[in-house]
Design a protein around this motif. Structure first.
Motif, PDB file in Angstrom:
ATOM      1  N   VAL A 127       0.515  -4.312   8.227  1.00  0.00           N
ATOM      2  CA  VAL A 127      -0.639  -4.156   6.840  1.00  0.00           C
ATOM      3  C   VAL A 127      -0.998  -2.484   7.068  1.00  0.00           C
ATOM      4  O   VAL A 127      -0.709  -1.865   5.945  1.00  0.00           O
ATOM      5  N   VAL A 128      -1.013  -1.960   7.961  1.00  0.00           N
ATOM      6  CA  VAL A 128      -1.356  -0.517   8.256  1.00  0.00           C
ATOM      7  C   VAL A 128      -0.162   0.362   7.824  1.00  0.00           C
ATOM      8  O   VAL A 128      -0.309   1.314   7.155  1.00  0.00           O
ATOM      9  N   GLU A 129       1.023  -0.202   8.336  1.00  0.00           N
ATOM     10  CA  GLU A 129       2.044   0.579   8.154  1.00  0.00           C
ATOM     11  C   GLU A 129       2.482   0.408   6.684  1.00  0.00           C
ATOM     12  O   GLU A 129       2.828   1.545   6.133  1.00  0.00           O
ATOM     13  N   LEU A 130       2.235  -0.735   5.920  1.00  0.00           N
ATOM     14  CA  LEU A 130       2.708  -0.564   4.487  1.00  0.00           C
ATOM     15  C   LEU A 130       1.629   0.036   3.855  1.00  0.00           C
ATOM     16  O   LEU A 130       1.986   0.768   2.797  1.00  0.00           O
ATOM     17  N   THR A 131       0.406   0.266   4.044  1.00  0.00           N
ATOM     18  CA  THR A 131      -0.550   0.886   3.422  1.00  0.00           C
ATOM     19  C   THR A 131      -0.377   2.054   3.583  1.00  0.00           C
ATOM     20  O   THR A 131      -0.520   2.967   2.442  1.00  0.00           O
TER      21      THR A 131
END
Length: 185
Positions: A63-67
């Motif tokens: 989620v962090v990476e995609l955000t």
């Protein structure tokens, strides 16, 4: 003849785990239920991850990476950056629910490397914008980032009574205006 596509299964598992954890948190999530959501066997879940906790952390990292990839920081235009974060939250409420569960169940001390790296890069970008004079230097870069992130997410955490005070159509602009005032040099 069926072909095996482990990467497709991993994507299905991520989407199902995000939905399961967003709805139930770590404690309430069930591997058998999320496997059904993903259309895979529970055994396959365990072939990718050692257990529910490891999967929970992996979903957080992704989620962090995609955000970060979807909403890169523009330190020279922090008001619009905050608005894009707000838009992302509106478009992806499961992510907001998931990160809330993550914070509740892992606590503030459980910062993952991916999140720490993303925050450090944002602080560095703000520091550089301060050096160029496009962002106030009156506040520490970390404080500027905290204010921007707090304002961008304020409507996700607001009570219904507070939400009723500002129509949905005006919330995005309220974020832009508030961030602009805070970061103005």
């Amino acid at each position: 003849m069926r072909t095996r596509d482990p990467e497709a299964k991993r994507h299905q598992l991520f989407a199902a785990a995000l939905a399961e954890f967003a709805e139930f948190g770590l404690a309430g999530a069930r591997v058998d239920r999320l496997a059904r959501r993903a259309g895979i066997s529970a055994g396959l879940v365990y072939s990718f991850y050692d257990g529910k906790e490891e999967l929970f952390d992996a979903v957080f990292d992704q989620v962090v990476e995609l955000t970060v990839a979807a909403i890169p920081i523009d330190a020279d235009d922090l008001p619009r950056y905050a608005a894009r974060l707000y838009d992302g939250a509106v478009e992806n409420p499961a992510v907001i629910r998931f990160t809330t569960w993550y914070s509740l169940e892992r606590g503030p001390a459980a910062q993952r490397a991916a999140a720490a790296d993303a925050m450090n890069a944002k602080v560095a970008a703000i520091s550089e914008a301060q050096r160029r004079g496009t962002v106030t230097a009156a506040l520490a870069p970390g404080l500027v980032l905290a204010a921007v992130l707090g304002l961008a997410s304020m409507w996700n955490q607001a009570s219904e009574d507070l939400r009723a005070l500002v129509p949905e159509a005006g919330r995005r602009q309220a974020i832009i205006d508030a961030v602009a005032r805070i970061v103005a040099p």
